[in-house]
Design a protein around this motif. Structure first.
Motif, short mmCIF file in Angstrom:
data_model
loop_
_atom_site.label_atom_id
_atom_site.label_comp_id
_atom_site.label_asym_id
_atom_site.label_seq_id
_atom_site.Cartn_x
_atom_site.Cartn_y
_atom_site.Cartn_z
N ASP A 165 89.85 145.32 52.08
CA ASP A 165 90.45 145.46 50.75
C ASP A 165 90.75 144.14 50.07
OD1 ASP A 165 92.56 144.56 52.19
OD2 ASP A 165 93.95 146.07 51.53
N THR B 27 97.06 138.43 54.91
CA THR B 27 96.96 138.70 53.48
C THR B 27 98.25 138.31 52.76
OG1 THR B 27 95.54 140.56 54.01
CG2 THR B 27 96.34 140.43 51.76
N ILE B 28 99.37 138.61 53.37
CA ILE B 28 100.65 138.27 52.76
C ILE B 28 100.74 136.76 52.56
CG2 ILE B 28 103.14 138.17 53.14
CD1 ILE B 28 102.91 140.81 54.65
N PHE C 81 104.69 153.11 52.16
CA PHE C 81 105.26 152.08 53.03
C PHE C 81 106.34 151.30 52.30
CE2 PHE C 81 102.93 152.00 56.89
CZ PHE C 81 101.62 152.36 56.62
N ALA C 82 105.95 150.83 51.11
CA ALA C 82 106.88 150.01 50.34
C ALA C 82 108.12 150.82 49.97
CB ALA C 82 106.19 149.47 49.08
N PHE D 206 110.55 151.20 52.90
CA PHE D 206 111.20 149.92 53.15
C PHE D 206 112.30 149.67 52.13
CE2 PHE D 206 111.87 145.67 54.30
CZ PHE D 206 111.77 144.84 53.20
N PHE E 196 109.47 145.89 59.39
CA PHE E 196 108.53 146.31 58.36
C PHE E 196 107.18 145.64 58.57
CE2 PHE E 196 106.98 148.11 54.64
CZ PHE E 196 106.65 147.19 53.66
N ASN F 185 101.85 144.34 45.59
CA ASN F 185 100.93 143.30 45.16
C ASN F 185 100.94 142.11 46.12
OD1 ASN F 185 99.83 144.63 42.95
ND2 ASN F 185 101.46 143.99 41.60
N ILE F 186 102.09 141.84 46.73
CA ILE F 186 102.12 140.79 47.75
C ILE F 186 101.32 141.22 48.96
CG2 ILE F 186 103.59 139.56 49.39
CD1 ILE F 186 105.82 139.67 47.34
N LEU F 187 101.53 142.47 49.37
CA LEU F 187 100.85 142.96 50.57
C LEU F 187 99.35 143.02 50.38
CD1 LEU F 187 103.15 145.91 51.69
CD2 LEU F 187 103.18 143.55 52.44
N ARG F 188 98.92 143.25 49.15
CA ARG F 188 97.49 143.43 48.91
C ARG F 188 96.79 142.20 48.39
NH1 ARG F 188 95.36 148.85 48.48
NH2 ARG F 188 96.81 150.06 49.73
N THR G 211 98.37 135.50 49.86
CA THR G 211 98.89 135.75 48.51
C THR G 211 99.92 134.70 48.15
OG1 THR G 211 98.80 138.10 49.05
CG2 THR G 211 99.86 137.50 47.00
N ARG H 135 97.28 142.22 57.95
CA ARG H 135 98.22 142.25 56.83
C ARG H 135 99.00 140.95 56.71
NH1 ARG H 135 97.14 144.81 52.79
NH2 ARG H 135 96.88 146.75 53.91
N VAL I 12 105.92 145.09 43.10
CA VAL I 12 105.92 143.66 43.48
C VAL I 12 105.54 143.53 44.95
CG1 VAL I 12 107.40 141.66 43.86
CG2 VAL I 12 107.60 142.94 41.74
N LEU I 13 106.17 144.33 45.79
CA LEU I 13 105.87 144.26 47.22
C LEU I 13 104.42 144.61 47.50
CD1 LEU I 13 108.99 145.79 48.98
CD2 LEU I 13 108.28 143.42 48.88
N TYR J 247 99.49 154.43 49.88
CA TYR J 247 99.98 153.24 50.57
C TYR J 247 101.36 152.84 50.08
CZ TYR J 247 99.82 148.71 52.87
OH TYR J 247 100.09 147.64 53.67
N LYS K 203 89.90 145.01 45.41
CA LYS K 203 89.82 146.46 45.31
C LYS K 203 90.87 147.11 46.20
CE LYS K 203 86.67 147.38 42.43
NZ LYS K 203 87.35 146.33 41.68
N LEU L 20 103.51 147.30 59.32
CA LEU L 20 102.32 147.04 58.52
C LEU L 20 101.18 146.52 59.39
CD1 LEU L 20 103.87 145.27 55.41
CD2 LEU L 20 103.02 147.60 55.54
#
Lengths: 355, 455
Positions: free
Chosen positions: B18, B317-318, A251-252, A255, B303, A188-191, B321, B314, A185-186, A248, A337, B307
């Motif tokens: 990305d 992006t957060i 990181f999550a 945390f 955190f 997908n938020i970050l990306r 989203t 980042r 979940v985290l 990656y 991607k 990042l």
């Protein structure tokens, strides 16, 4: 869900049965309980998840994705136990994927072979070498240590489906635990991956695909799985994949470990948030078709595995990584991607202890 | 949208690409000592180790940041000529920039007003509010006094047009007839077992006190200087606290849940830009020690900082989203009595569908955090006993507030309820009235099936 306050130094008793001495503090709730109560509450919670989410039907053939790591070992153990105890009526199998990682996978496969004997569950092994003609060792030799998790994840997803087809099973279960799902979940938020964000908390996925998969451990804490395996002295293989250190997801994971220390229930809270996010159902979901090359389910002309394979075979390791080019042409709405590691949320990701 | 990479000329530059969008790198890759935008002036170097340093000249940089502010204000109808706007000012860099920009907008409006012949468009009013948290942090009282002095002089330097300053003691949420408000505040905070919960409760009380001063003094907009970076942290803290449902309500440009709608004109600016702007324009700020965080909020801040080191875009992006989550009906400027609103404004609001219809109040709100609640969460509203106020409080709150703010046992909870500001308690009663059981009472005589009808 409270930690019993420490009263005077009198001998404490397990706060669930009040009979035996407590030997552990439950990671999820911090309750101090005895071993037997832990087994009971651990197994019962999983049983409730299975029942309330109607994961299985009597008579189904179910393959357990088995890596030899703690999650899949405990899953195999608990599922066969619950199957017996509550008469689920399931035919259980072990399905293992050999990615061809020397010094890692060959060792963990030995563990799965022992599990086959210990739990009495028939085992099927499917290898990348047989399916694709490439082992992860070969792939890493060619592409290095960046993006290797992408290849592995994509290949594994398909390999599990092929293996499931060989076994003629109705369903696949994997050992993804609460920590994994919270991490996803985290991530997908970050990306920025809103489409995946809407799917990643589902306990059952792929119902419209070749084979549905479910995650009975969705609400089970990784620490509790380790604890269960430890106390039950279950046989499992516990080393990180040798190719994973740059993922990656790390990181999550870090945390979440810190978070768990501060507030154990936060892991479940992340999953709850993921389930509750208001995401329009019209959010662009990939259109489902089939791969022209191999017939596997795909949202593009060629499935990802074929694209990656083509790249490998042609000596173009970047094909299928990053922005679209080559075989699938220019797709204006190509989905985000990601870099390494987060290609398939359905299969176990690198960086976790048991793959 | 927080940061549209293709057009963004600020610090948000995605090295890994990305997110799939194309970065239009300017044709010249080599180190030129000319602003990449206007290609005339010398670029500014801030030397702060941040991204995009040495690319823009001072003017283009400032124009870019102000441009984002102004775009947010106009496209969301945040400030219109007939409005009376209260700027929440903490002394920090974001709210300092927000205050400065609002002031500049007001100056421009005044200039236009004085230049226009028919004087049809009035100049919006601006006030400034500072919440004095000394009651919650008694050790900081000297620091607070100095800060308030400094704020007073800063605000008075921002005229003409003159702006009223309201220094709001946080204990004012209890109303003027409360016996010993400072003591009550301390008791309230002390009864919260969880550190993060305590911090969050204080934030909710701050917002209540701002709302109070705004509505009591005739303001109809509250400007809050939250920037992209703060919102990115909020996205993660909300996720981690199980507040995924209400998240989209908190991060939009407009939040009209409240009596005085909140607007976030700096939502699309990152902290790095804001800090640099303060440096560039010599905008002084004051960092109060009570701003430091603990527990979960602090963990998330660290955190996000980590990042950001790994990838400076980042935060963007957060927020991007989270911006894809569906907002609520109240995330728009509300319908009001239009008699004071100039025709041009009315037309624009209607044309862009920027107003919401206040009659669509289908959400239940948590009395403490004012978060909209998922229907399935609030189904427990049906089952509490009449008269038990503390249980009513428990039933009305969202699961996150129940865990981290409400005391765990019944009697402490009752006591806690007695310390809460009246406004929050009245929310509970309001929800009690809306419960399913109450509704069924009203229509019982027309129902054909038994009690156990499944809804």
């Amino acid at each position: 869900m409270e930690a019993k306050s420490k009263k005077s130094g009198a001998t404490r008793l397990c706060c669930l049965c009040n009979l035996r001495r407590p030997v552990l503090k439950r990671p999820k709730t911090l309750q101090q309980i005895c071993r037997e109560c832990f087994y009971e509450v651990f197994e019962e919670e999983i049983h409730q998840v299975i029942v309330q989410n109607r994961l299985f039907k009597s008579g189904e053939r179910v393959a357990i994705g088995a890596s030899g790591g703690k999650d899949s070992t405990v899953l195999a153990y608990v599922l066969s136990e619950l199957n017996r105890r509550h008469n689920y009526g399931l035919d259980l199998f072990l399905l293992s994927i050999d990615e061809g990682i020397t010094g890692y996978r060959d060792d963990s496969l030995e563990t799965v072979k022992r599990n086959e004997v210990q739990y009495g569950l028939p085992l099927q092994i499917v290898s990348y070498k047989d399916l694709y003609g490439w082992t992860m060792d070969d792939i890493v030799k060619m592409i290095g240590l960046k993006n290797n998790c992408t290849f592995c994840g994509v290949f594994r997803r398909q390999a599990l489906d092929r293996g499931a087809a060989l076994l003629k099973v109705d369903k696949l279960v994997t050992g993804h635990n609460a920590d994994d799902i919270a991490e996803t979940v985290l991530l997908n938020i970050l990306r920025g991956d809103i489409a995946r964000l809407s799917r990643c908390t589902s306990i059952t996925t792929g119902e419209d695909g070749p084979i549905p998969r479910c995650k009975p451990f969705k609400y089970t804490y990784e620490k509790e799985i380790v604890m269960y395996a430890y106390f039950k002295k279950l046989d499992y293989f516990s080393t990180e994949c040798i190719y994973s250190p740059n993922a990656y997801r790390g990181f999550a994971r870090e945390f979440i470990k810190d978070l768990e220390r501060l507030r154990p229930r936060a892991i479940l809270d992340i999953i709850k948030s993921g389930e509750d996010f208001r995401i329009a159902t019209t959010t662009k979901m990939p259109e489902q078709g089939t791969c022209e090359r191999c017939g596997y389910i795909s949202s593009q002309k060629w499935c990802k595995a074929c694209v990656l394979l083509e790249g490998l075979n042609r000596g173009l390791p970047k094909m299928g990584i990053g922005r679209p080019r080559g075989v699938n042409g220019d797709h204006k709405k190509e989905t985000k991607k990601p870099g390494p590691a987060v290609k398939s949320i359905e299969s176990k990701q690198c960086g976790s202890l048991d793959f | 949208m927080a940061c549209n990479s293709t057009g963004c000329e600020s610090g948000c530059y995605d090295r890994e690409k990305d997110n799939g969008s194309k970065i239009v790198e300017d044709a010249v890759v080599t180190q030129e000592s000319v602003c990449v935008k206007c290609k005339c002036n010398e670029p500014m170097t801030f030397g702060d180790g941040g991204s995009e340093d040495g690319r823009f000249c001072a003017e283009c940089f400032r124009n870019n940041v102000f441009g984002k502010f102004r775009l947010a204000v106009t496209s969301h109808a945040m400030i219109t000529p007939s409005d009376n706007v209260l700027v929440a000012f903490s002394g920090g860099s974001s709210s300092r920039v927000a205050l400065q920009f609002v002031h500049e907008l007001q100056i421009k409006a005044l200039k236009n007003y004085e230049a226009s012949r028919d004087r049809s468009l009035p100049v919006f009013g601006v006030g400034v509010a500072f919440v004095d948290e000394t009651a919650a942090f008694p050790a900081l009282s000297t620091e607070m006094i100095d800060a308030i002095e400094w704020i007073r002089s800063t605000v008075s330097s921002l005229s003409p047009p003159a702006k009223g300053l309201h220094v709001v003691p946080i204990e004012s949420v209890f109303g003027s007839d409360s016996l010993d408000p400072r003591d009550r505040l301390v008791k309230l905070l002390d009864s919260v077992p969880d550190d993060t919960g305590k911090e969050d409760l204080l934030l909710h009380l701050k917002m209540l006190s701002l709302q109070k001063v705004a509505s009591e003094n005739g303001y109809n907009r509250l400007v809050v200087g939250s920037c992209t970076s703060r919102i990115a942290s909020h996205v993660l803290t909300a996720t981690v606290k199980g507040r995924g449902y209400s998240l989209s309500a908190d991060i939009q440009h407009v939040d009209a849940r409240w009596k005085v709608p909140i607007v976030l004109p700096l939502r699309d600016c990152v902290r790095q830009e804001i800090t640099r702007l303060c440096l560039l324009d010599g905008l002084k700020t004051v960092e109060l020690a009570c701003r430091s965080q603990s527990g979960i909020n602090d963990l998330v801040s660290s955190f996000v900082a980590l990042l950001q080191e790994e990838n400076p875009s980042r935060e963007c992006t957060i927020v991007r989203t989270a911006a894809k989550l569906t907002p609520f009906y109240f995330n728009k400027i509300p319908e009001t009595d239009d008699s004071n609103v100039p025709m041009a404004t009315q037309r624009r609001l209607k044309r862009f569908n920027l107003k919401y219809d206040g009659s669509m109040t289908t959400e239940a709100f948590c009395p403490i955090c004012n978060g909209p609640q998922n229907r399935s969460d609030s189904s427990e509203l049906d089952y509490f006993e009449e008269g038990q106020e503390s249980d009513a409080l428990y039933a009305a709150c969202c699961s996150s507030c129940r865990f981290q703010i409400l005391p765990q046992d019944g009697s402490s909870r009752e006591q806690f309820g007695s310390f809460l500001p009246d406004h929050m308690i009245s929310q509970v009663k309001h929800q009690k009235v809306n419960s399913q059981a109450y509704l069924r009472e009203k229509i019982k005589d027309c129902l054909l099936l038994d009690d156990e009808e499944v809804v």
